[in-house]
Write a protein that holds these residues in place. Structure first.
Motif, short mmCIF file in Angstrom:
data_model
loop_
_atom_site.label_atom_id
_atom_site.label_comp_id
_atom_site.label_asym_id
_atom_site.label_seq_id
_atom_site.Cartn_x
_atom_site.Cartn_y
_atom_site.Cartn_z
N ALA A 1 23.56 8.40 -20.27
CA ALA A 1 23.48 7.04 -19.74
C ALA A 1 24.88 6.47 -19.47
N PHE A 2 25.83 6.78 -20.33
CA PHE A 2 27.22 6.34 -20.16
C PHE A 2 27.80 6.95 -18.89
N LEU A 3 27.58 8.25 -18.71
CA LEU A 3 28.11 8.94 -17.52
C LEU A 3 27.47 8.41 -16.24
N ILE A 4 26.17 8.18 -16.27
CA ILE A 4 25.46 7.64 -15.10
C ILE A 4 26.04 6.27 -14.72
N SER A 5 26.28 5.43 -15.73
CA SER A 5 26.84 4.10 -15.47
C SER A 5 28.21 4.20 -14.83
N CYS A 6 29.04 5.10 -15.32
CA CYS A 6 30.38 5.30 -14.73
C CYS A 6 30.29 5.70 -13.26
N ILE A 7 29.39 6.62 -12.98
CA ILE A 7 29.23 7.10 -11.59
C ILE A 7 28.81 5.95 -10.68
N PHE A 8 27.85 5.16 -11.12
CA PHE A 8 27.38 4.04 -10.30
C PHE A 8 28.48 3.01 -10.07
N ILE A 9 29.29 2.73 -11.09
CA ILE A 9 30.37 1.75 -10.94
C ILE A 9 31.36 2.21 -9.88
N VAL A 10 31.76 3.48 -9.96
CA VAL A 10 32.75 4.02 -9.02
C VAL A 10 32.19 4.09 -7.60
N VAL A 11 31.02 4.66 -7.45
CA VAL A 11 30.44 4.85 -6.11
C VAL A 11 30.18 3.52 -5.42
N VAL A 12 29.53 2.60 -6.13
CA VAL A 12 29.19 1.31 -5.52
C VAL A 12 30.45 0.48 -5.26
N SER A 13 31.42 0.54 -6.15
CA SER A 13 32.68 -0.19 -5.93
C SER A 13 33.41 0.34 -4.71
N LYS A 14 33.35 1.65 -4.50
CA LYS A 14 33.99 2.25 -3.31
C LYS A 14 33.29 1.81 -2.03
N MET A 15 32.01 1.51 -2.14
CA MET A 15 31.23 1.15 -0.96
C MET A 15 31.26 -0.35 -0.65
N THR A 16 31.81 -1.14 -1.56
CA THR A 16 31.82 -2.59 -1.38
C THR A 16 33.26 -3.12 -1.43
N LYS A 17 33.40 -4.38 -1.06
CA LYS A 17 34.73 -4.97 -0.93
C LYS A 17 35.10 -5.78 -2.17
N THR A 18 36.35 -5.61 -2.61
CA THR A 18 36.83 -6.36 -3.76
C THR A 18 37.28 -7.75 -3.34
N ASP A 19 36.92 -8.75 -4.13
CA ASP A 19 37.36 -10.13 -3.89
C ASP A 19 38.86 -10.22 -4.18
N PRO A 20 39.68 -10.69 -3.22
CA PRO A 20 41.13 -10.80 -3.45
C PRO A 20 41.47 -11.67 -4.66
N ARG A 21 40.66 -12.70 -4.93
CA ARG A 21 40.91 -13.56 -6.08
C ARG A 21 40.74 -12.79 -7.39
N VAL A 22 39.80 -11.87 -7.39
CA VAL A 22 39.58 -11.04 -8.58
C VAL A 22 40.79 -10.14 -8.82
N GLN A 23 41.34 -9.59 -7.74
CA GLN A 23 42.53 -8.75 -7.86
C GLN A 23 43.74 -9.56 -8.34
N GLU A 24 43.84 -10.81 -7.89
CA GLU A 24 44.92 -11.68 -8.36
C GLU A 24 44.79 -11.96 -9.85
N ASP A 25 43.57 -12.22 -10.31
CA ASP A 25 43.34 -12.43 -11.74
C ASP A 25 43.73 -11.20 -12.54
N TYR A 26 43.35 -10.04 -12.02
CA TYR A 26 43.69 -8.78 -12.69
C TYR A 26 45.21 -8.65 -12.81
N ASP A 27 45.91 -8.92 -11.73
CA ASP A 27 47.37 -8.81 -11.74
C ASP A 27 47.99 -9.80 -12.72
#
Length: 523
Positions: free
Chosen positions: A484-510
């Motif tokens: 289940a842990f591995l499946i969750s990791c795969i879904f996070i990576v694949v779906v994140s690659k297919m969608t767009k990151t919010d620039p504000r979220v990246q600013e918060d991360y930085d």
């Protein structure tokens, strides 16, 4: 007279716990920030010890020794090793980042808060999903604690299991209702000390009674697979009860297989640490991120010694009382059996207080976090965003009572095996929140859609693997947390690659990473 002295010791302990709850009640109820996170005011030792006490629960005094007693060292050892390594890594790589990032992300005070603020969501989808999973798995967790209390008093005094389980649950509910997070954390610190002393003391008197560790090991060699690390003892059961011949428990002549896949899946218990809210909240609540190093060393030392003692208690108990506990459920009373048989009554009562300590320190965390998920994250976060603190507190306490009733219902089965209940809930949190927590803290480009996909896929896969795939056996017969842990990791990576990151979220991360770098430069 013996039972009176045992009861007296336990009553004295319970009175101290209630006193702590009353002492902190006023401050805890000043605001939701104080009630749910203690105002981020925990010192390093309280943070470390309360995190581990709330994490381990009665499982470490009953569940883990019971596994070692019933089937030998294999399962218990690899589980303990995974947990020890997981504890250290979690404190090393997650604690400081989460403390800093949770403050940057809207001063988040719950785990669903952090995920929601981390991705700057407006419709609160992540918050709602996270809160629902917390509600489900913590209700299961709380039921395991109530089972522990019921078994304790049933074994000790031969009182009715159901009555004792409900009485213990009521005590925990009242205490949590009054005190909130501060009372919980301070009492958990004390309870972690009681648990530690109890484990060491019972192990010590057990080994002494057996004539030393060498006689214990020699005795256990007669049980096939009991001392192996790649094979496991296979009790011969009839209707769930191990058979006895010539005053010895009967095991299959050949140990059951315990190969590399099984070892890896058992070690995966350590992955659960990245997702358990009761530990993550302590990371968020410590007053100074610079003190996390002290907490890490303290927590890791406590965990390694305590887990080792718990495993050895189960082994020593089997050597001393080989035919006393003949079902998987009954074997979880080995700590109680050794305490009551080998110690003076009042001292035995103090050891029993160790089980109460473990149970209370966990169940109050579970109930408080689950009720906060409903009140803070669902009610205020989604349904009534203008709700004031006193309204949130009221909803939280009503929810606490309702969750407790469901947990009591789940705990009515006297044959429940604590280890199995805890392992399922642990897998649920580890797979639902663990991968997302790691990606949220370490991958700048994780998206909201990826977060949702990861949580849902991980949480659902725990149920699918446990209920549908694992019963098929073979290579599928592994701990559900790992796949289940591995499946969750795969879904996070694949779906994140297919969608767009919010620039504000990246600013918060930085921003969070800059704050973290400043702290690291001060070390």
């Amino acid at each position: 007279m013996d039972n009176f002295l045992v009861s007296l010791a336990m009553i004295c302990y319970m009175a101290i716990i209630i006193g702590i709850g009353l002492y902190y009640a006023k401050k805890s109820n000043e605001s939701t920030d104080n009630y749910f996170l203690g105002g981020r005011s925990l010192g390093p030792y309280v943070t470390a010890m309360s995190a581990e006490a709330s994490d381990m629960s009665g499982w470490i005094l009953m569940g883990l020794p019971g596994v070692a007693y019933f089937t030998g060292i294999t399962d218990a050892f690899w589980t303990a090793l995974g947990l020890g390594v997981g504890t250290y890594i979690n404190w090393l790589i997650v604690a400081k980042r989460l403390r800093v990032y949770s403050h940057v992300a809207g001063n988040s005070i719950t785990v669903p808060d952090f995920f929601s603020n981390r991705f700057r969501e407006e419709n609160k989808t992540i918050m709602g999903i996270a809160a629902l999973f917390i509600l489900i798995f913590f209700t299961v967790y709380a039921s395991s604690c109530f089972v522990t209390v019921g078994k304790l008093f049933n074994t000790l005094f031969d009182f009715d299991y159901t009555i004792m389980m409900i009485a213990g649950a009521v005590f925990v509910i009242v205490y949590t209702y009054i005190g909130g997070f501060l009372a919980e954390s301070v009492s958990d610190f004390m309870q972690s000390i009681v648990m530690f002393i109890a484990l060491i003391a019972v192990l010590g008197v057990g080994i002494y009674a057996a004539g030393g560790l060498s006689p214990v090991l020699e005795n256990l060699k007669q049980f096939p697979g009991f001392l192996e690390f790649v094979g496991i003892g296979d009790p011969v059961l009839v209707d769930g009860t191990q058979q006895v011949a010539n005053n010895l428990p009967v095991f299959s002549a050949e140990p059951a297989d315990y190969g590399i896949i099984t070892i890896l899946s058992t070690l995966s218990w350590g992955l659960g640490y990245f997702g358990v809210p009761q530990v993550l909240l302590r990371f968020m609540a410590i007053r100074d991120p610079q003190e996390i190093k002290i907490s890490r060393r303290t927590a890791t030392t406590w965990v390694i010694i305590s887990l080792g003692a718990a495993v050895l208690i189960g082994m020593t108990g089997r050597a001393l009382y080989p035919t006393e506990l003949l079902t998987a459920s009954a074997s979880e009373s080995v700590f109680i059996l050794m305490s009551s048989r080998l110690m003076p009554p009042f001292l035995a009562g103090i050891m029993m207080a160790g089980i109460l300590a473990a149970t209370i320190s966990s169940s109050d965390s579970y109930l408080l976090i689950a009720s906060s998920a409903v009140a803070k994250n669902l009610y205020q976060g989604i349904f009534d965003k203008k709700a004031e603190d006193h309204q949130v507190m009221r909803i939280s306490k009503i929810t606490l009572l309702l969750i407790s009733l469901v947990a009591i219902f789940l705990a009515l089965d006297e044959e429940s095996v604590i280890f199995q209940i805890v392992s399922f809930a642990w897998a649920g949190f580890g797979a639902t929140f663990g991968p997302l927590m790691l990606f949220s803290l370490f991958w700048r480009n994780t998206t909201k859609e990826g977060a949702i996909a990861g949580m849902v896929s991980g949480g659902v896969m725990v149920f699918i693997w446990k209920l549908l795939l694992k019963p098929m056996g073979g290579i599928l017969n592994i701990y559900e947390l790992l796949p289940a842990f591995l499946i969750s990791c795969i879904f996070i990576v694949v779906v994140s690659k297919m969608t767009k990151t919010d620039p504000r979220v990246q600013e918060d991360y930085d921003t969070a990473m800059k704050e973290l770098n400043k702290l690291n430069q001060l070390n």
